[in-house]
Write an enzyme that holds these catalytic residues in place. Structure first.
Site, PDB file in Angstrom:
ATOM      1  N   GLN A  26       2.567  36.597  18.343  1.00 37.76           N
ATOM      2  CA  GLN A  26       3.499  37.262  19.248  1.00 37.76           C
ATOM      3  C   GLN A  26       2.860  38.546  19.790  1.00 37.76           C
ATOM      4  O   GLN A  26       2.255  39.316  19.036  1.00 37.76           O
ATOM      5  CB  GLN A  26       4.787  37.579  18.463  1.00 37.76           C
ATOM      6  CG  GLN A  26       5.938  38.090  19.298  1.00 37.76           C
ATOM      7  CD  GLN A  26       6.571  37.038  20.195  1.00 37.76           C
ATOM      8  OE1 GLN A  26       6.473  35.836  19.951  1.00 37.76           O
ATOM      9  NE2 GLN A  26       7.219  37.479  21.251  1.00 37.76           N
ATOM     10  N   ASP A  72       0.592  28.617  23.127  1.00 35.60           N
ATOM     11  CA  ASP A  72       0.870  29.577  24.211  1.00 35.60           C
ATOM     12  C   ASP A  72       0.038  29.242  25.458  1.00 35.60           C
ATOM     13  O   ASP A  72       0.384  29.662  26.564  1.00 35.60           O
ATOM     14  CB  ASP A  72       0.471  30.998  23.776  1.00 35.60           C
ATOM     15  CG  ASP A  72       1.637  31.836  23.256  1.00 35.60           C
ATOM     16  OD1 ASP A  72       2.793  31.561  23.650  1.00 35.60           O
ATOM     17  OD2 ASP A  72       1.382  32.768  22.469  1.00 35.60           O
ATOM     18  N   LYS A  79      12.790  31.553  18.076  1.00 35.84           N
ATOM     19  CA  LYS A  79      11.843  30.433  18.092  1.00 35.84           C
ATOM     20  C   LYS A  79      11.967  29.605  16.809  1.00 35.84           C
ATOM     21  O   LYS A  79      11.901  28.374  16.837  1.00 35.84           O
ATOM     22  CB  LYS A  79      10.407  30.948  18.263  1.00 35.84           C
ATOM     23  CG  LYS A  79      10.133  31.471  19.681  1.00 35.84           C
ATOM     24  CD  LYS A  79       8.817  32.228  19.800  1.00 35.84           C
ATOM     25  CE  LYS A  79       8.663  32.790  21.220  1.00 35.84           C
ATOM     26  NZ  LYS A  79       7.455  33.624  21.382  1.00 35.84           N
TER      27      LYS A  79
HETATM   28  N1  LIG Z   1       2.417  35.207  22.168  1.00 37.51           N
HETATM   29  C1  LIG Z   1       3.504  35.404  22.885  1.00 37.51           C
HETATM   30  N2  LIG Z   1       4.090  34.360  23.510  1.00 37.51           N
HETATM   31  C2  LIG Z   1       5.228  34.538  24.253  1.00 37.51           C
HETATM   32  O1  LIG Z   1       5.755  33.573  24.840  1.00 37.51           O
HETATM   33  C3  LIG Z   1       5.784  35.855  24.347  1.00 37.51           C
HETATM   34  C4  LIG Z   1       5.147  36.896  23.671  1.00 37.51           C
HETATM   35  N3  LIG Z   1       4.016  36.650  22.958  1.00 37.51           N
HETATM   36  N4  LIG Z   1       5.650  38.146  23.746  1.00 37.51           N
HETATM   37  C5  LIG Z   1       6.858  38.465  24.457  1.00 37.51           C
HETATM   38  C6  LIG Z   1       7.148  37.487  25.573  1.00 37.51           C
HETATM   39  C7  LIG Z   1       8.590  37.453  25.971  1.00 37.51           C
HETATM   40  N5  LIG Z   1       9.057  36.120  25.659  1.00 37.51           N
HETATM   41  C8  LIG Z   1      10.381  35.693  25.724  1.00 37.51           C
HETATM   42  C9  LIG Z   1      10.803  34.507  25.167  1.00 37.51           C
HETATM   43  C10 LIG Z   1      12.129  34.133  25.164  1.00 37.51           C
HETATM   44  C11 LIG Z   1      13.077  34.947  25.740  1.00 37.51           C
HETATM   45  C12 LIG Z   1      14.515  34.545  25.686  1.00 37.51           C
HETATM   46  O2  LIG Z   1      14.849  33.577  25.052  1.00 37.51           O
HETATM   47  N6  LIG Z   1      15.441  35.281  26.319  1.00 37.51           N
HETATM   48  C13 LIG Z   1      16.854  34.986  26.296  1.00 37.51           C
HETATM   49  C14 LIG Z   1      17.688  36.074  25.621  1.00 37.51           C
HETATM   50  C15 LIG Z   1      16.956  36.860  24.576  1.00 37.51           C
HETATM   51  C16 LIG Z   1      17.814  37.928  23.914  1.00 37.51           C
HETATM   52  O3  LIG Z   1      19.047  37.752  23.799  1.00 37.51           O
HETATM   53  O4  LIG Z   1      17.214  38.950  23.509  1.00 37.51           O
HETATM   54  C17 LIG Z   1      17.381  34.887  27.716  1.00 37.51           C
HETATM   55  O5  LIG Z   1      16.689  35.387  28.632  1.00 37.51           O
HETATM   56  O6  LIG Z   1      18.434  34.323  27.913  1.00 37.51           O
HETATM   57  C18 LIG Z   1      12.670  36.111  26.311  1.00 37.51           C
HETATM   58  C19 LIG Z   1      11.334  36.480  26.326  1.00 37.51           C
HETATM   59  C20 LIG Z   1       8.050  35.412  25.106  1.00 37.51           C
HETATM   60  N7  LIG Z   1       6.930  36.133  25.069  1.00 37.51           N
END
Ligand SMILES: Nc1nc(=O)c2c([nH]1)NC[C@@H]1CN(c3ccc(C(=O)N[C@@H](CCC(=O)O)C(=O)O)cc3)C=[N+]21
Ligand SMILES: NC(=O)C1=CN([C@@H]2O[C@H](COP(=O)(O)OP(=O)(O)OC[C@H]3O[C@@H](n4cnc5c(N)ncnc54)[C@H](OP(=O)(O)O)[C@@H]3O)[C@@H](O)[C@H]2O)C=CC1
Length: 297
Positions: free
Chosen positions: A96, A119, A52
């Site tokens: 987070q 969020d 992020k």
């Molecule tokens: N307050 C809060 N807000 C959130 O938005 C929040 C959170 N907590 N806790 C966890 C979850 C999960 N989440 C993700 C965000 C980006 C990817 C992402 O970018 N994934 C990439 C790859 C990631 C990697 O390589 O590890 C993909 O799917 O291609 C995944 C999961 C946001 N979350």
């Protein structure tokens, strides 16, 4: 055999169009600011928060990160939130999840200034969304809507089955998709752990959205011919590789792609969109707080 949705490419497009809005803000002397708060040292959370921050740098948002000790008291965390609520350079921030067990996440969300709640988790923003008067759409549901739009998947009149009813994905997504709006007007079925005959409900859907948190929960036998399949799931499954884990969705990709017309991969599907829509909400927050009109994608 399904066409594979490129979430990274759509997320790039969103970021690209945000740069115009960020320039408009800059011309008015304002630079959008996003803060991420991480309590404890969950490795997956650290990865996301780093991503992020990198995203912010790429588009010209001022990213700041606050680490809170995993043993800190609730009061110490609340002090951090109060600082962010009153910092005029921070237009949006998020805490987070997950947070350590001794912290009540619900209480945390209550203390975030709703105007900075990028969020979209604060009850005021949840209420606005349900009422059809949204300010910040939660990033993952909004990202799913943008993916569907980018691939010309019309939701109007379509049967959508969502597996999962969580506060952050299933429930807000269901609410958005039933709105009387161009990116809504769907007929939505929401399934969960008490649902009977779940496979029938996914099989009859034009669009299946999996947000279950169970690796490969939805397989090809549960997908109707030609359906659009959106896999929200991100599960770290341990492997013998150098990284030590592999990311697996809530959909069994190999069997599902034989039945689907369109399908998202994991990684490279919904995940990048979640991050892009966080930037979107930050720019929106800055535009409101700085009273500068911008065009948002
Ligand atoms: N307050 C809060 N807000 C959130 O938005 C929040 C959170 N907590 N806790 C966890 C979850 C999960 N989440 C993700 C965000 C980006 C990817 C992402 O970018 N994934 C990439 C790859 C990631 C990697 O390589 O590890 C993909 O799917 O291609 C995944 C999961 C946001 N979350
Ligand atoms: N791509 C992204 O950006 C993001 C990805 N995620 C991922 O999405 C997935 C879902 O996350 P989240 O919504 O937070 O998860 P939650 O654990 O909060 O919710 C899971 C939902 O799935 C339901 N469920 C669990 N097991 C079953 C089952 N056997 N049959 C039917 N329903 C079941 C639960 O039902 P019940 O309510 O009855 O318990 C619940 O409603 C996870 O893999 C998570 O990592 C999450 C956020 C962002």
């Amino acid at each position: 055999m399904a066409e594979i949705i490129d979430g990274n490419a759509v997320a790039d497009d969103v970021r690209q169009s945000l740069t115009d809005a960020i320039e408009t803000l800059a011309d008015a002397g304002a630079r959008p600011g996003l803060a991420t708060v991480l309590m404890g040292d969950d490795p997956a959370s650290e990865t996301y928060v780093n991503m992020k921050q990198r995203d912010c740098e790429e588009v010209g948002i001022e990213g700041t990160h606050v680490d809170v000790d995993g043993d800190a008291s609730p009061a110490q965390l609340y002090d951090t939130l109060e600082d962010l609520n009153t910092d005029p350079d921070v237009h949006g921030y998020l805490v987070q999840s997950p947070v350590p067990d001794h912290i009540d996440y619900r209480e945390v969300i209550h203390r975030i200034d709703p105007a900075k709640d990028v969020d979209g988790f604060h009850p005021e923003n949840v209420g606005r969304l349900v009422a059809g008067n949204d300010r910040f759409r939660p990033c993952t549901p909004h990202g799913v809507q943008k993916l569907l739009e980018a691939y010309d998947v019309d939701t109007e009149g379509k049967d959508v089955t969502i597996v999962g009813r969580s506060r952050i994905v299933g429930k807000p997504l269901a609410n958005l998709l039933i709105q009387k709006a161009d990116d809504g007007n769907a007929t939505v079925t929401v399934c969960h752990s008490r649902t009977e005959n779940l496979a029938e409900k996914t099989r009859s859907a034009d669009i299946v959205i999996a947000a279950v948190g169970v690796p490969e929960f939805v397989d090809g036998s549960m997908i109707g011919e030609g359906a659009t399949v959106i896999d929200v799931g991100i599960n770290r499954v341990e492997t013998d590789t150098e990284k030590g884990y592999e990311l697996v969705g809530d959909v069994e990709f190999e069997s599902a792609k034989e039945k689907a017309g369109l399908i998202t991969p994991v990684p490279g599907g919904v995940g990048p969109m979640t991050r892009a829509m966080l930037l979107y909400n930050t720019v929106k927050a800055a535009s409101i707080q700085e009273d500068v009109d911008v065009d948002l994608p």
